[in-house]
Motif scaffolding. Structure first.
Motif, PDB file in Angstrom:
ATOM      1  N   VAL A 245      25.782 -12.283 -42.342  1.00  0.00           N
ATOM      2  CA  VAL A 245      24.689 -12.427 -43.309  1.00  0.00           C
ATOM      3  C   VAL A 245      24.873 -11.444 -44.463  1.00  0.00           C
ATOM      4  O   VAL A 245      24.754 -11.811 -45.641  1.00  0.00           O
TER       5      VAL A 245
ATOM      6  N   TRP B 205      20.551 -20.839 -40.694  1.00  0.00           N
ATOM      7  CA  TRP B 205      21.438 -20.050 -41.526  1.00  0.00           C
ATOM      8  C   TRP B 205      22.393 -20.933 -42.320  1.00  0.00           C
ATOM      9  O   TRP B 205      22.670 -20.677 -43.491  1.00  0.00           O
TER      10      TRP B 205
ATOM     11  N   LEU C 199      21.632 -14.294 -35.017  1.00  0.00           N
ATOM     12  CA  LEU C 199      22.586 -14.430 -36.112  1.00  0.00           C
ATOM     13  C   LEU C 199      23.449 -13.187 -36.167  1.00  0.00           C
ATOM     14  O   LEU C 199      23.032 -12.104 -35.761  1.00  0.00           O
TER      15      LEU C 199
ATOM     16  N   ILE D  58      13.656 -14.436 -41.142  1.00  0.00           N
ATOM     17  CA  ILE D  58      15.062 -14.280 -40.742  1.00  0.00           C
ATOM     18  C   ILE D  58      15.290 -12.924 -40.083  1.00  0.00           C
ATOM     19  O   ILE D  58      16.181 -12.772 -39.228  1.00  0.00           O
TER      20      ILE D  58
ATOM     21  N   LEU E 278      13.936 -16.876 -47.136  1.00  0.00           N
ATOM     22  CA  LEU E 278      14.393 -16.967 -45.747  1.00  0.00           C
ATOM     23  C   LEU E 278      13.301 -16.339 -44.886  1.00  0.00           C
ATOM     24  O   LEU E 278      13.319 -15.142 -44.597  1.00  0.00           O
TER      25      LEU E 278
ATOM     26  N   ARG F 104      20.985 -20.568 -36.051  1.00  0.00           N
ATOM     27  CA  ARG F 104      22.261 -20.815 -36.712  1.00  0.00           C
ATOM     28  C   ARG F 104      22.197 -22.040 -37.620  1.00  0.00           C
ATOM     29  O   ARG F 104      22.795 -22.046 -38.705  1.00  0.00           O
TER      30      ARG F 104
ATOM     31  N   LYS G  50      22.505 -20.927 -46.385  1.00  0.00           N
ATOM     32  CA  LYS G  50      23.703 -20.752 -47.209  1.00  0.00           C
ATOM     33  C   LYS G  50      23.844 -21.887 -48.218  1.00  0.00           C
ATOM     34  O   LYS G  50      24.176 -21.663 -49.395  1.00  0.00           O
TER      35      LYS G  50
END
Length: 224
Positions: free
Chosen positions: A170, A136, A165, A156, A153, A133, A140
């Motif tokens: 996403v 993430w 996630l 991911i 990424l 998290r 972003k």
């Protein structure tokens, strides 16, 4: 042949004329075929003048997903285009690409190693979820920064596979909030079908043969 004579290595390696010579008719046929192919290609390229920031997925069981992503990052660096990397799993590894970027190209590529290793190494689900998290949130931030041409990424898809996630979050972010000209590359096996659906470019790496099955461990310069 005299004592001071020697064969000419260039002549020795020259393919016989019977293997390389082609007739005037064959040459003309080939030239005509290539001219038609070029004309068709040129017509097709005239219709391909659009540009957009792509959602790119590298998945599948074969090797090369992250390597391909880093290859794209190096292209951006070579063109002087700012980029960023967020690693979701391999953060505990000091990989060659991380060393190269951090020591030589930190002005062009921001690098964030957020993961702590594969889930079987940490053996702490809550810690893995927290790391994913945090990754993430950083992802972003990097994607929304429009000076970044590309954001990788890395791994991911593994975080999404284990539900560290929220997949819908996403997907929604990539569709609704990604800047129009920013490329986002998502790597890792078992990419979710919903992610594949919204992607512009998807490559599945197939595994034909791997040295690990023959008892060969991950090697520097090949895997990391």
């Amino acid at each position: 042949m005299g004592p001071n004579s020697r064969s000419d290595p260039v002549s020795d390696q020259t393919t016989s004329s019977s293997e390389t010579d082609i007739s005037d008719e064959e040459a003309a046929r080939h030239a005509s075929k290539m001219a038609k192919k070029k004309a068709a290609r040129d017509r097709m390229m005239k219709t391909k003048d659009g540009e957009k920031g792509l959602i790119i997925v590298h998945t599948g069981p074969g090797k090369g997903k992250s390597s391909s992503g880093f290859g794209m990052i190096m292209r951006c660096i070579a063109h002087g285009m700012p980029s960023a990397v967020v690693q979701f799993i391999k953060g505990a590894w000091q990989t060659g690409e991380r060393t190269l970027i951090e020591e030589n190209f930190s002005d062009l590529c921001q690098f964030y190693a957020m993961g702590e290793g594969f889930t079987w190494e940490t053996q702490d689900k809550a810690r893995d979820i927290a790391a994913a998290r945090a990754g993430w949130e950083k992802a972003k931030e990097m994607i929304l920064d429009e000076k970044n041409t590309m954001v990788l990424l890395d791994e991911i898809n593994i975080a999404l596979r284990y539900e560290y996630l929220d997949l819908q979050e996403v997907l929604e972010f990539l569709v609704e909030h990604k800047p129009p000209m920013t490329h986002v590359v998502l790597t890792g096996r078992n990419a979710k079908e919903e992610l594949i659906e919204i992607a512009d470019l998807v490559t599945e790496m197939a595994q034909v043969k791997h040295p690990f099955r023959a008892g060969i461990k991950a090697q520097k310069g090949v895997e990391f």
